[in-house]
Write an enzyme that holds these catalytic residues in place. Structure first.
Site, PDB file in Angstrom:
ATOM      1  N   LYS A   1      44.992   9.918 -37.507  1.00 51.30           N
ATOM      2  CA  LYS A   1      44.870  10.104 -38.949  1.00 51.30           C
ATOM      3  C   LYS A   1      43.801  11.138 -39.268  1.00 51.30           C
ATOM      4  O   LYS A   1      43.979  11.983 -40.140  1.00 51.30           O
ATOM      5  CB  LYS A   1      44.549   8.788 -39.654  1.00 51.30           C
TER       6      LYS A   1
ATOM      7  N   HIS B   1      41.975   0.679 -36.187  1.00 51.43           N
ATOM      8  CA  HIS B   1      40.918   0.582 -35.181  1.00 51.43           C
ATOM      9  C   HIS B   1      41.305  -0.382 -34.057  1.00 51.43           C
ATOM     10  O   HIS B   1      41.068  -0.112 -32.871  1.00 51.43           O
ATOM     11  CB  HIS B   1      39.625   0.070 -35.824  1.00 51.43           C
TER      12      HIS B   1
ATOM     13  N   MET C   1      33.069   3.701 -37.560  1.00 52.97           N
ATOM     14  CA  MET C   1      32.049   3.503 -38.589  1.00 52.97           C
ATOM     15  C   MET C   1      32.170   2.115 -39.222  1.00 52.97           C
ATOM     16  O   MET C   1      31.580   1.844 -40.273  1.00 52.97           O
ATOM     17  CB  MET C   1      32.151   4.588 -39.661  1.00 52.97           C
TER      18      MET C   1
ATOM     19  N   VAL D   1      48.227   4.385 -37.863  1.00 56.27           N
ATOM     20  CA  VAL D   1      48.786   3.079 -38.217  1.00 56.27           C
ATOM     21  C   VAL D   1      48.904   3.020 -39.737  1.00 56.27           C
ATOM     22  O   VAL D   1      47.965   3.365 -40.455  1.00 56.27           O
ATOM     23  CB  VAL D   1      47.907   1.937 -37.687  1.00 56.27           C
TER      24      VAL D   1
ATOM     25  N   GLU E   1      43.573  -2.501 -38.857  1.00 56.43           N
ATOM     26  CA  GLU E   1      44.532  -2.544 -37.754  1.00 56.43           C
ATOM     27  C   GLU E   1      44.567  -1.234 -36.969  1.00 56.43           C
ATOM     28  O   GLU E   1      44.832  -1.225 -35.766  1.00 56.43           O
ATOM     29  CB  GLU E   1      45.922  -2.880 -38.288  1.00 56.43           C
TER      30      GLU E   1
ATOM     31  N   SER F   1      43.038   3.189 -43.832  1.00 52.38           N
ATOM     32  CA  SER F   1      41.739   3.846 -43.903  1.00 52.38           C
ATOM     33  C   SER F   1      40.739   2.865 -44.494  1.00 52.38           C
ATOM     34  O   SER F   1      41.078   2.089 -45.403  1.00 52.38           O
ATOM     35  CB  SER F   1      41.822   5.098 -44.783  1.00 52.38           C
TER      36      SER F   1
END
Length: 284
Positions: A151, A39, A32, A178, A37, A187
């Protein structure tokens, strides 16, 4: 090199079909946006598993409830494209909502069991929106592999179930969470936190670590392990949404950690108005 920006379903389908005809292996990372980091770790792993990596950047309206943060969800397309380039992504699908949900759209994917409870109970309709958009992306790109972060653990299990049940033929890969150096799970919503809220948010990872340590020392009962997490939340004034010990695959609640059965501890709590989630494996 800047990635190719794909804005329509038609051009994305044509690009993916050309790639398949060339015989190259494709990895897809749905996001989104407002990339961090976590992603980028998925994109780099995609490079290891495939010849070409594509990503999607789409704030999916169908997974937001009426009182949730769709309008203020953080966005930074220019920065995201630069981050994708740094991770070796070759194409990025960035549609407007009407491209994904055109007039007359009426087909939704609803994964029944693993979407129940936890975030599914607190956010009605959320996983129906997630499952629908991910199914559309997998059907559009037809990747060989798609990567998601652990996550969002319940989300990962929902996606694994839909891929299996619909015979989509995609290898769904879950990658470890991460974290920031102090343990906070990365997040996009961390951007909402004030410095004081961010400091208090560390109670989520601290509580999970306390529960894991208790389990390593022989405590197996769910009540005791859940209590260890709750104490950390209460100590800093975070408002609990849920803390649950569940089977790692089915997400059914467990009364205790059972040797040989994979288990997860999942937690959701509010720091101010920001809802944060985290999880860790626990036990054997």
């Amino acid at each position: 090199m800047a990635p190719l920006v794909l804005r329509t379903v038609a051009e994305t389908a044509a690009w993916a079909e050309s790639l398949r005809r060339s015989g190259r292996r494709l990895a897809l990372v749905p996001t989104m946006g407002y990339l961090h980091e976590g992603h980028l770790s998925l994109m780099r792993e995609g490079r290891r598993r495939a010849d070409v990596v594509a990503a999607s950047i789409f704030v999916n309206p169908t997974q937001f409830g009426p009182n949730e943060d769709l309008s203020r969800y953080p966005r930074d397309l220019e920065g995201d494209l630069a981050r994708c380039a740094s991770a070796g992504v070759e194409a990025v699908f960035t549609p407007v909502p009407a491209e994904v949900y055109p007039p007359g759209f009426q087909t939704y994917v609803d994964v029944m069991q693993v979407s129940q409870g936890l975030c599914g109970a607190r956010r009605p309709g959320h996983f129906k929106g997630v499952a629908t958009v991910v199914t559309k992306l997998l059907c559009l790109f037809k990747p060989h592999v798609a990567l998601f972060g652990e996550k969002d653990y319940q989300q990962l299990q929902v996606i694994r179930a839909l891929e299996r049940d619909l015979n989509l033929g995609v290898d769904i890969v879950g990658m470890p969470t991460v974290r920031e150096p102090d343990g906070l799970a990365m997040s996009s919503r961390n951007a909402y936190l004030s410095p004081e809220e961010r400091h208090r948010a560390l109670a989520l990872s601290r509580g999970l670590s306390a529960a894991r340590e208790l389990c390593r020392n022989g405590t197996r009962e769910s009540s005791a392990l859940v209590g260890a997490v709750r104490r950390e939340l209460e100590a800093v004034g975070l408002r609990e949404d849920y803390v649950e010990l569940v089977d790692a695959t089915s997400l059914t609640p467990l009364s205790a950690v059972i040797p040989g059965q994979a288990a997860r501890m999942l937690v959701a709590a509010f720091a101010g108005n920001t809802r944060l989630i985290d999880n860790q494996p626990i036990g054997d």
